[in-house]
Design a protein around this motif. Structure first.
Motif, PDB file in Angstrom:
ATOM      1  N   GLY A 246      28.969  16.833   3.571  1.00  0.00           N
ATOM      2  CA  GLY A 246      29.170  17.314   2.207  1.00  0.00           C
ATOM      3  C   GLY A 246      30.421  18.143   2.000  1.00  0.00           C
ATOM      4  N   SER A 247      31.198  18.336   3.042  1.00  0.00           N
ATOM      5  CA  SER A 247      32.415  19.154   2.956  1.00  0.00           C
ATOM      6  C   SER A 247      33.579  18.341   2.400  1.00  0.00           C
ATOM      7  N   PRO A 248      34.695  19.001   2.042  1.00  0.00           N
ATOM      8  CA  PRO A 248      35.879  18.248   1.583  1.00  0.00           C
ATOM      9  C   PRO A 248      36.337  17.207   2.604  1.00  0.00           C
ATOM     10  N   ALA A 249      36.272  17.535   3.885  1.00  0.00           N
ATOM     11  CA  ALA A 249      36.677  16.572   4.908  1.00  0.00           C
ATOM     12  C   ALA A 249      35.745  15.375   4.942  1.00  0.00           C
ATOM     13  N   ASP A 250      34.453  15.622   4.766  1.00  0.00           N
ATOM     14  CA  ASP A 250      33.476  14.532   4.744  1.00  0.00           C
ATOM     15  C   ASP A 250      33.730  13.617   3.554  1.00  0.00           C
ATOM     16  N   ARG A 251      34.001  14.212   2.398  1.00  0.00           N
ATOM     17  CA  ARG A 251      34.254  13.397   1.188  1.00  0.00           C
ATOM     18  C   ARG A 251      35.534  12.581   1.315  1.00  0.00           C
ATOM     19  N   ALA A 252      36.471  13.032   2.156  1.00  0.00           N
ATOM     20  CA  ALA A 252      37.721  12.300   2.367  1.00  0.00           C
ATOM     21  C   ALA A 252      37.595  11.268   3.492  1.00  0.00           C
ATOM     22  N   ASP A 253      36.373  11.069   4.012  1.00  0.00           N
ATOM     23  CA  ASP A 253      36.092  10.091   5.057  1.00  0.00           C
ATOM     24  C   ASP A 253      36.844  10.397   6.351  1.00  0.00           C
ATOM     25  N   ILE A 254      37.033  11.673   6.648  1.00  0.00           N
ATOM     26  CA  ILE A 254      37.542  12.060   7.957  1.00  0.00           C
ATOM     27  C   ILE A 254      36.372  12.035   8.929  1.00  0.00           C
ATOM     28  N   ARG A 255      36.600  11.479  10.108  1.00  0.00           N
ATOM     29  CA  ARG A 255      35.511  11.253  11.040  1.00  0.00           C
ATOM     30  C   ARG A 255      35.773  11.895  12.395  1.00  0.00           C
ATOM     31  N   ARG A 256      34.690  12.095  13.122  1.00  0.00           N
ATOM     32  CA  ARG A 256      34.812  12.585  14.494  1.00  0.00           C
ATOM     33  C   ARG A 256      35.667  11.619  15.296  1.00  0.00           C
ATOM     34  N   GLY A 257      36.592  12.156  16.081  1.00  0.00           N
ATOM     35  CA  GLY A 257      37.478  11.327  16.889  1.00  0.00           C
ATOM     36  C   GLY A 257      38.834  11.104  16.256  1.00  0.00           C
ATOM     37  N   ASP A 258      38.957  11.317  14.945  1.00  0.00           N
ATOM     38  CA  ASP A 258      40.272  11.221  14.308  1.00  0.00           C
ATOM     39  C   ASP A 258      41.207  12.252  14.932  1.00  0.00           C
ATOM     40  N   ARG A 259      42.483  11.895  15.083  1.00  0.00           N
ATOM     41  CA  ARG A 259      43.478  12.812  15.639  1.00  0.00           C
ATOM     42  C   ARG A 259      44.162  13.552  14.507  1.00  0.00           C
ATOM     43  N   LEU A 260      44.280  14.871  14.667  1.00  0.00           N
ATOM     44  CA  LEU A 260      44.959  15.690  13.676  1.00  0.00           C
ATOM     45  C   LEU A 260      46.402  15.867  14.133  1.00  0.00           C
ATOM     46  N   VAL A 261      47.334  15.283  13.381  1.00  0.00           N
ATOM     47  CA  VAL A 261      48.743  15.258  13.780  1.00  0.00           C
ATOM     48  C   VAL A 261      49.501  16.448  13.214  1.00  0.00           C
ATOM     49  N   ALA A 262      49.314  16.726  11.921  1.00  0.00           N
ATOM     50  CA  ALA A 262      50.081  17.793  11.279  1.00  0.00           C
ATOM     51  C   ALA A 262      49.268  18.428  10.156  1.00  0.00           C
ATOM     52  N   ILE A 263      49.570  19.690   9.873  1.00  0.00           N
ATOM     53  CA  ILE A 263      48.967  20.422   8.761  1.00  0.00           C
ATOM     54  C   ILE A 263      50.086  20.963   7.904  1.00  0.00           C
ATOM     55  N   ASP A 264      50.078  20.586   6.629  1.00  0.00           N
ATOM     56  CA  ASP A 264      51.134  20.997   5.693  1.00  0.00           C
ATOM     57  C   ASP A 264      52.519  20.702   6.257  1.00  0.00           C
ATOM     58  N   GLY A 265      52.649  19.517   6.885  1.00  0.00           N
ATOM     59  CA  GLY A 265      53.943  19.059   7.370  1.00  0.00           C
ATOM     60  C   GLY A 265      54.355  19.611   8.714  1.00  0.00           C
ATOM     61  N   GLU A 266      53.580  20.489   9.316  1.00  0.00           N
ATOM     62  CA  GLU A 266      53.925  21.070  10.616  1.00  0.00           C
ATOM     63  C   GLU A 266      53.070  20.454  11.715  1.00  0.00           C
ATOM     64  N   ASP A 267      53.740  19.931  12.734  1.00  0.00           N
ATOM     65  CA  ASP A 267      53.047  19.296  13.841  1.00  0.00           C
ATOM     66  C   ASP A 267      52.142  20.293  14.560  1.00  0.00           C
ATOM     67  N   VAL A 268      50.909  19.867  14.890  1.00  0.00           N
ATOM     68  CA  VAL A 268      49.964  20.766  15.556  1.00  0.00           C
ATOM     69  C   VAL A 268      49.596  20.282  16.951  1.00  0.00           C
ATOM     70  N   GLY A 269      50.265  19.248  17.430  1.00  0.00           N
ATOM     71  CA  GLY A 269      49.899  18.653  18.708  1.00  0.00           C
ATOM     72  C   GLY A 269      49.905  19.619  19.871  1.00  0.00           C
ATOM     73  N   ASP A 270      50.854  20.579  19.873  1.00  0.00           N
ATOM     74  CA  ASP A 270      50.969  21.518  20.990  1.00  0.00           C
ATOM     75  C   ASP A 270      50.479  22.912  20.645  1.00  0.00           C
TER      76      ASP A 270
END
Length: 333
Positions: A54-78
């Motif tokens: 029921g969260s915003p992420a759930d409504r956007a069909d984000i799923r377990r296992g998806d890789r998060l690459v960047a937040i607000d244009g900034e890479d978060v990999g490291d």
């Protein structure tokens, strides 16, 4: 702190610590994502570990296992996971000026799923951490799953025992993957299953303390608010694994030592130390170990963990074994 030899010491920026406090309060502003660092043949990345229904992420069909690459244009990999969580929650500013984002603020996420990239813009919402879930088991008992001991979780456990468990019905208390949380909540939760008495002892800066399920803390001066008269008539099995830590181990140890529950699963993690936060001049926070817990029988937990009464290795079906044990307890005369 690394040089101090204190393996459980932690350092947080003001922004990170604000996010931690919100989580322990059981309520936070965010998008409903839990993340973890994963390593594979391609290296290290930040992956979605859980999506709050029921969260915003759930409504956007984000799923377990998806890789998060960047937040607000900034890479978060490291970036450290604590920093990634702070960015998801939008804690703005540094030092003393750090403040959480408001509900309705936007955050842009770049994601990867099986090599397919996409960008989602989500609006943060005020969310409640779903620390306690309750439901029936196949054998007719009631399963109470506790993912962490956040503010209010003990009250939810008491309510579940009172309202969802039939008279004489069995309880499967699932503490697998529970990394701990607020000790006061774990002690209060113990009173749902114990009719008062000792839950744990610990040493704080050389002084011995004790925690009781009846709401008293010996030599401490602070009462843990609990309701006595726990549901001692209900057969109880506690399910644990290597991810059961800290406050969850404290509760498990009390129930095992007091002969209240049969513990099933694999050896717990072994974190039995007490950390206290200290705010520094720049607004950051250092958490340092000040003592260690022991179970009612005097067993230390730190580095040792709890050995289940019935050990089930990773290849076994621990939940099924736990249900079998609970069924046997329920049919005893």
């Amino acid at each position: 702190m690394s040089r101090s030899g204190d393996r459980w010491s932690s350092a947080y920026t003001a922004r990170e610590y604000e996010g931690l406090k919100q989580t322990l309060d059981g309520e936070y502003v965010g998008v409903g994502l839990s993340v973890q660092r994963e390593r594979d043949t391609k290296g290290s990345s930040v992956a979605v570990a859980r999506v709050l229904p029921g969260s915003p992420a759930d409504r956007a069909d984000i799923r377990r296992g998806d890789r998060l690459v960047a937040i607000d244009g900034e890479d978060v990999g490291d970036r450290p996971v604590t920093d990634v969580v702070a960015r998801l929650r939008g804690s703005a500013g540094q030092g003393r000026s750090a403040k959480p984002a408001a509900p309705g603020s936007s955050v842009e996420l770049e994601l990867d799923r099986d090599g397919r990239h996409r960008t989602e813009t989500l609006k943060r919402d005020r969310l409640t951490a779903d620390a306690v879930t309750v439901g029936p088991t196949d054998g007719g008992a009631t399963r109470i799953k506790v993912s962490s001991f956040t503010k209010g979780s003990a009250r939810q456990i008491h309510r579940a025992v009172a309202e969802r468990v039939p008279d004489g019905g069995g309880i499967l208390l699932d503490l697998r993957g529970n990394s701990g949380g607020l000790v006061s909540e774990a002690v209060e939760a113990a009173s749902a299953f114990l009719d008062g008495g000792l839950v744990a002892t610990y040493e704080e800066n050389g002084t011995q303390r004790a925690l009781y399920a009846d709401g008293n803390t010996s030599s401490h001066g602070h009462a843990v608010q609990v309701s006595t008269g726990g549901a001692s008539a209900h057969p109880l099995v506690v399910l644990v694994d290597g991810g059961t830590m800290s406050a969850a181990e404290l509760l498990t140890g009390a129930l095992q030592d007091r002969g209240r529950a049969v513990v099933v699963g694999s050896r717990t993690f072994g974190k039995g130390s007490v950390q206290m936060p200290r705010k520094l001049s720049d607004g950051s926070v250092a958490e340092l170990t000040v003592g260690h817990y022991a179970t009612p029988s005097g067993r230390t937990l730190d580095g040792e963990g709890i050995t289940p009464d019935l050990s089930v290795d990773a290849s076994g079906d621990a939940p099924e074994r736990a249900r079998t044990v609970l069924s046997g307890l329920q049919t005893r005369p």
